[in-house]
Write an enzyme that holds these catalytic residues in place. Structure first.
Site, PDB file in Angstrom:
ATOM      1  N   LEU A 132      -3.553 -13.343   8.011  1.00 52.75           N
ATOM      2  CA  LEU A 132      -3.894 -12.870   6.673  1.00 52.75           C
ATOM      3  C   LEU A 132      -3.065 -11.650   6.308  1.00 52.75           C
ATOM      4  O   LEU A 132      -2.692 -10.851   7.166  1.00 52.75           O
ATOM      5  CB  LEU A 132      -5.380 -12.507   6.605  1.00 52.75           C
ATOM      6  CG  LEU A 132      -6.370 -13.648   6.858  1.00 52.75           C
ATOM      7  CD1 LEU A 132      -7.771 -13.083   7.062  1.00 52.75           C
ATOM      8  CD2 LEU A 132      -6.354 -14.639   5.699  1.00 52.75           C
ATOM      9  N   HIS A 133      -2.802 -11.498   5.015  1.00 51.27           N
ATOM     10  CA  HIS A 133      -2.115 -10.301   4.535  1.00 51.27           C
ATOM     11  C   HIS A 133      -3.004  -9.082   4.763  1.00 51.27           C
ATOM     12  O   HIS A 133      -4.230  -9.192   4.793  1.00 51.27           O
ATOM     13  CB  HIS A 133      -1.807 -10.455   3.046  1.00 51.27           C
ATOM     14  CG  HIS A 133      -0.737  -9.532   2.547  1.00 51.27           C
ATOM     15  ND1 HIS A 133      -0.974  -8.202   2.277  1.00 51.27           N
ATOM     16  CD2 HIS A 133       0.575  -9.748   2.262  1.00 51.27           C
ATOM     17  CE1 HIS A 133       0.150  -7.634   1.843  1.00 51.27           C
ATOM     18  NE2 HIS A 133       1.097  -8.549   1.832  1.00 51.27           N
ATOM     19  N   TYR A 134      -2.386  -7.932   4.917  1.00 54.59           N
ATOM     20  CA  TYR A 134      -3.191  -6.718   5.102  1.00 54.59           C
ATOM     21  C   TYR A 134      -3.928  -6.327   3.829  1.00 54.59           C
ATOM     22  O   TYR A 134      -4.946  -5.639   3.867  1.00 54.59           O
ATOM     23  CB  TYR A 134      -2.329  -5.551   5.595  1.00 54.59           C
ATOM     24  CG  TYR A 134      -1.306  -5.047   4.597  1.00 54.59           C
ATOM     25  CD1 TYR A 134      -1.643  -4.070   3.664  1.00 54.59           C
ATOM     26  CD2 TYR A 134      -0.004  -5.547   4.588  1.00 54.59           C
ATOM     27  CE1 TYR A 134      -0.709  -3.604   2.748  1.00 54.59           C
ATOM     28  CE2 TYR A 134       0.936  -5.091   3.682  1.00 54.59           C
ATOM     29  CZ  TYR A 134       0.578  -4.122   2.761  1.00 54.59           C
ATOM     30  OH  TYR A 134       1.498  -3.665   1.850  1.00 54.59           O
ATOM     31  N   ARG A 135      -3.423  -6.770   2.674  1.00 58.43           N
ATOM     32  CA  ARG A 135      -4.131  -6.502   1.419  1.00 58.43           C
ATOM     33  C   ARG A 135      -5.328  -7.434   1.283  1.00 58.43           C
ATOM     34  O   ARG A 135      -5.342  -8.541   1.800  1.00 58.43           O
ATOM     35  CB  ARG A 135      -3.197  -6.686   0.228  1.00 58.43           C
ATOM     36  CG  ARG A 135      -2.119  -5.629   0.141  1.00 58.43           C
ATOM     37  CD  ARG A 135      -1.176  -5.905  -1.006  1.00 58.43           C
ATOM     38  NE  ARG A 135      -0.145  -4.880  -1.090  1.00 58.43           N
ATOM     39  CZ  ARG A 135       0.950  -4.997  -1.821  1.00 58.43           C
ATOM     40  NH1 ARG A 135       1.161  -6.104  -2.535  1.00 58.43           N
ATOM     41  NH2 ARG A 135       1.838  -4.019  -1.845  1.00 58.43           N
TER      42      ARG A 135
END
Length: 210
Positions: A132-135
């Site tokens: 997953l993206h960190y955002r």
């Protein structure tokens, strides 16, 4: 020239967890649900909805509130009967992401008040965390902002159920974000309007950034 963005670059990964409690050092994930949406919040594919087995010792860590909640929802008996491991649930979500998202551009995690869910994902499903993206897209941020900036939007938001089941919670979160988009985030400003807004915002806070 307008750049064409591959649809898989715009996906959101919606995940909701049910746990035996909120403390990472002694509580475990017992239900995992995941859905993928495109940029317009259309649900893609079938998603994942799995109850994870927990041992009697792990279930004994639940307090009275959580025990009552999971009993009322029917989840507790499903946990006891489940043969699904947490690794198998993690594998299923990773397969869903691999099918519908671009591995070169990790999709953000989306949901409602998702900081706790992300903490459990990071600690107990680390492979999923890395995919997953960190955002993150947290719908509760819009809830809090609408309460302050657009009270009519806030007070007319769709009613939420009290099922306390992971998949139902995800669908309600997607619906809530779609509501904010339709009722509040409806304007697509011209370039000139956006530039004016940028200039005004910059001027308003410049003294604090020097």
């Amino acid at each position: 020239m307008v750049e064409t963005v591959h649809p898989k670059n715009d996906r959101l990964v919606w995940i909701d967890l049910e746990m035996t409690g909120l403390e990472l050092d002694r509580h475990v994930i017992v239900e995992v649900a995941a859905l993928i949406t495109d940029a317009d919040l259309n649900i893609i594919g079938e998603g994942v909805d799995l109850v994870v087995h927990a041992t009697p010792e792990q279930l004994a860590e639940m307090d009275d509130f959580v025990t009552t909640m999971h009993t009322s929802s029917g989840l507790l008996e499903e946990i006891k009967a489940s043969t699904v491991s947490l690794q198998e649930a993690e594998d299923a979500v990773l397969a869903l992401i691999a099918q519908h998202c671009d591995p070169e551009h990790p999709a953000p995690l989306a949901g409602n008040s998702i900081a706790t869910d992300r903490s459990f994902i990071r600690a107990q499903m680390p492979r999923l965390d890395k995919a997953l993206h960190y955002r993150m897209v947290d719908v509760s941020s819009l809830k809090e902002l609408s309460r302050r900036w657009a009270p009519r939007v806030y007070f007319n938001q769709p009613d939420k159920g009290m099922a306390h089941r992971a998949l139902a919670d995800i669908v309600e979160s997607i619906r809530e974000l779609d509501y904010y988009r339709r009722a509040w985030l409806i304007s697509d400003p011209t370039t000139e309007d956006a530039e004016d807004a940028k200039a005004n915002a910059t001027a308003s806070y410049q003294q604090f950034l020097q």
